[in-house]
Design an enzyme around this catalytic site. Sequence first.
Site, short mmCIF file in Angstrom:
data_model
loop_
_atom_site.label_atom_id
_atom_site.label_comp_id
_atom_site.label_asym_id
_atom_site.label_seq_id
_atom_site.Cartn_x
_atom_site.Cartn_y
_atom_site.Cartn_z
N ARG A 32 0.81 -1.22 0.00
CA ARG A 32 0.00 0.00 0.00
C ARG A 32 0.84 1.27 0.00
O ARG A 32 0.41 2.31 0.50
CB ARG A 32 -0.98 0.01 1.19
CG ARG A 32 -1.81 -1.26 1.34
CD ARG A 32 -2.69 -1.57 0.15
NE ARG A 32 -3.60 -0.50 -0.19
CZ ARG A 32 -4.80 -0.35 0.34
NH1 ARG A 32 -5.25 -1.21 1.19
NH2 ARG A 32 -5.59 0.63 -0.02
N ARG A 36 -1.45 6.03 0.01
CA ARG A 36 -1.93 6.30 1.35
C ARG A 36 -1.25 7.45 2.07
O ARG A 36 -1.89 8.21 2.78
CB ARG A 36 -1.78 5.03 2.21
CG ARG A 36 -2.89 4.03 1.93
CD ARG A 36 -2.85 2.90 2.89
NE ARG A 36 -4.16 2.29 3.02
CZ ARG A 36 -4.40 1.19 3.72
NH1 ARG A 36 -3.40 0.58 4.35
NH2 ARG A 36 -5.61 0.70 3.78
N ARG A 45 -4.74 12.80 -6.39
CA ARG A 45 -6.08 12.27 -6.07
C ARG A 45 -7.10 13.40 -6.15
O ARG A 45 -8.20 13.21 -6.67
CB ARG A 45 -6.00 11.66 -4.67
CG ARG A 45 -7.27 11.37 -3.95
CD ARG A 45 -7.79 9.98 -4.30
NE ARG A 45 -8.83 9.59 -3.38
CZ ARG A 45 -10.02 10.16 -3.30
NH1 ARG A 45 -10.32 11.19 -4.06
NH2 ARG A 45 -10.92 9.73 -2.43
N ASP A 82 -6.94 -1.41 -7.45
CA ASP A 82 -7.54 -2.02 -6.26
C ASP A 82 -7.92 -3.45 -6.59
O ASP A 82 -8.12 -3.79 -7.77
CB ASP A 82 -8.79 -1.24 -5.82
CG ASP A 82 -9.16 -1.59 -4.38
OD1 ASP A 82 -8.65 -0.96 -3.46
OD2 ASP A 82 -9.96 -2.54 -4.19
N TYR A 159 -15.93 -9.73 -0.42
CA TYR A 159 -16.51 -8.43 -0.77
C TYR A 159 -17.74 -8.58 -1.67
O TYR A 159 -18.71 -7.84 -1.54
CB TYR A 159 -15.45 -7.55 -1.45
CG TYR A 159 -14.41 -7.04 -0.47
CD1 TYR A 159 -14.71 -5.97 0.38
CD2 TYR A 159 -13.16 -7.61 -0.38
CE1 TYR A 159 -13.77 -5.50 1.29
CE2 TYR A 159 -12.22 -7.15 0.53
CZ TYR A 159 -12.53 -6.09 1.36
OH TYR A 159 -11.60 -5.63 2.27
O1 1CP Z 1 -2.17 1.65 -1.70
C1 1CP Z 1 -1.53 1.31 -2.70
O2 1CP Z 1 -0.34 0.94 -2.73
C2 1CP Z 1 -2.24 1.41 -4.01
C3 1CP Z 1 -2.79 0.23 -4.57
C4 1CP Z 1 -3.85 -0.49 -3.75
C5 1CP Z 1 -3.79 -1.84 -3.36
C6 1CP Z 1 -2.59 -2.77 -3.48
C7 1CP Z 1 -5.14 0.00 -3.37
C8 1CP Z 1 -5.64 1.37 -3.57
N1 1CP Z 1 -5.84 -1.05 -2.84
C9 1CP Z 1 -5.04 -2.17 -2.81
C10 1CP Z 1 -5.38 -3.51 -2.36
C11 1CP Z 1 -6.59 -3.74 -1.55
N2 1CP Z 1 -7.81 -3.11 -1.61
C12 1CP Z 1 -6.69 -4.78 -0.60
C13 1CP Z 1 -5.62 -5.81 -0.34
C14 1CP Z 1 -4.50 -5.29 0.48
C15 1CP Z 1 -4.84 -5.04 1.92
O3 1CP Z 1 -5.25 -5.99 2.60
O4 1CP Z 1 -4.62 -3.91 2.35
C16 1CP Z 1 -7.98 -4.72 -0.04
C17 1CP Z 1 -8.55 -5.61 1.03
C18 1CP Z 1 -8.68 -3.66 -0.71
C19 1CP Z 1 -10.08 -3.26 -0.52
C20 1CP Z 1 -10.18 -1.84 -0.16
N3 1CP Z 1 -10.04 -0.81 -1.05
C21 1CP Z 1 -10.38 -1.28 1.12
C22 1CP Z 1 -10.59 -2.05 2.40
C23 1CP Z 1 -12.05 -2.17 2.67
C24 1CP Z 1 -12.39 -2.87 3.97
O5 1CP Z 1 -12.73 -2.15 4.93
O6 1CP Z 1 -12.37 -4.11 4.01
C25 1CP Z 1 -10.37 0.12 0.99
C26 1CP Z 1 -10.57 1.16 2.04
C27 1CP Z 1 -10.13 0.40 -0.39
C28 1CP Z 1 -9.99 1.73 -1.01
C29 1CP Z 1 -8.68 2.07 -1.56
N4 1CP Z 1 -7.89 1.23 -2.34
C30 1CP Z 1 -6.74 1.89 -2.70
C31 1CP Z 1 -6.82 3.20 -2.14
C32 1CP Z 1 -5.80 4.28 -2.31
C33 1CP Z 1 -8.03 3.30 -1.43
C34 1CP Z 1 -8.56 4.49 -0.65
C35 1CP Z 1 -9.64 5.15 -1.41
C36 1CP Z 1 -9.46 6.61 -1.61
O7 1CP Z 1 -8.34 7.13 -1.83
O8 1CP Z 1 -10.51 7.25 -1.60
#
Ligand code: 1CP
Length: 351
Positions: A32, A36, A45, A82, A159
């Site tokens: 991530r 972030r 963003r 994602d 999901y």
């Molecule tokens: O962060 C990075 O390096 C960018 C790439 C990336 C990756 C590898 C994003 C962007 N998401 C992911 C993987 C991802 N997404 C996983 C697997 C890794 C992990 O366990 O952390 C999972 C479970 C998700 C699902 C997801 N997407 C969630 C979790 C939801 C939950 O509560 O279960 C969330 C909050 C997101 C949103 C998301 N994905 C990525 C970003 C930058 C964001 C935030 C959204 C935003 O900026 O508004």
Amino acid sequence: MPDICPMKLQNDLVLRAARGETVERTPVWLMRQAGRILAEYRAVREKAGSFIKLATTPELAAEVTVQPVDLLGVDAAIIFSDILVVPEAMGLPYEMIEQRGPVFPRTIRTMADLDSLHIADPEEHLGYVLEALRITKQLLAGRVPLLGFAGAPFTIFCYMTEGRGSKTFSVAKKLLYTDPTFAHALLQRITDSTIAYLKAQVGAGADLVQLFDSWAGILSPEQYNTFSLPYIRQICDALKADPTVGHTPITVFAKGAFFARQAIGQLNCDVVGLDWNMDAAESRLLVPNKTLQGNLDPCVLYAEPAQIRAEVAQMLAAFGPQRHIANLGHGVYPDTNPDHVRVFIDAVKNA
Ligand code: 1CP
């Protein structure tokens, strides 16, 4: 379309470590890392307007993918996307709610729901990710490897059935007990889509692909063996059997599945990702012939720099200098100070 002819990498430490070749130092990147922690990410963003707009605009996705390489000095870039783009490509669109995360307005809980889905065609439905990979490859110009990724089928199943994040995913787990036939049918369709998607990612320039089984830890060992591992095995076997993709290293990261390390270590993969509850020495015994990735507690980065350095030294000593890719045990938390991330990265690089 940008030219993606293979380019010799200037820094291929992650790939050599993944293949079990000797490295001069331990490579490091962060799960991530791209979306972030950096103010520079938030600026892009904002320009994009929304997460989905950013993720589906290849030039912008490529720009934020490269940021951690320029600004943090990591040894790999991971494509900004994602795991939930796969359900969308199968016909189940998601929304990203500010401050809350992803939501599926419609869920898949019955065979009739499943009939509404198709197997994702990567070029048709995920072309924007493939284009982002191609552009990123050009921007990187061989500086570091580019990592692709996908969710493991069970985590995607969570999901698609639950419709949103959850602490327990009890709706998803309930289906494993009440309708295993449906569960297997959906898992298979996710698996088929993921195989096609990861092959296409490699074709577009991904040098290594990682499977995130973020919710593996909610399953019992028996359930894991029934509902998660066989599908990850199918993906690894399918990629390795394809002559144009088979050389690409595969990382399997199953968060919380301490009980599955040995079984994952026997898959057709190259790297096993560890979370911070998994002991390095014990993991080496359980997974003797593969590279291990991880596994510092992301909360260590809240500590003062001296303590971060001490924790890194301890981690590096525990894993030894070879067959290790340094990382956190899960994604970096959004409120982490980027300076502390740099301390972590520099501590690995200067060890
Ligand atoms: O962060 C990075 O390096 C960018 C790439 C990336 C990756 C590898 C994003 C962007 N998401 C992911 C993987 C991802 N997404 C996983 C697997 C890794 C992990 O366990 O952390 C999972 C479970 C998700 C699902 C997801 N997407 C969630 C979790 C939801 C939950 O509560 O279960 C969330 C909050 C997101 C949103 C998301 N994905 C990525 C970003 C930058 C964001 C935030 C959204 C935003 O900026 O508004």
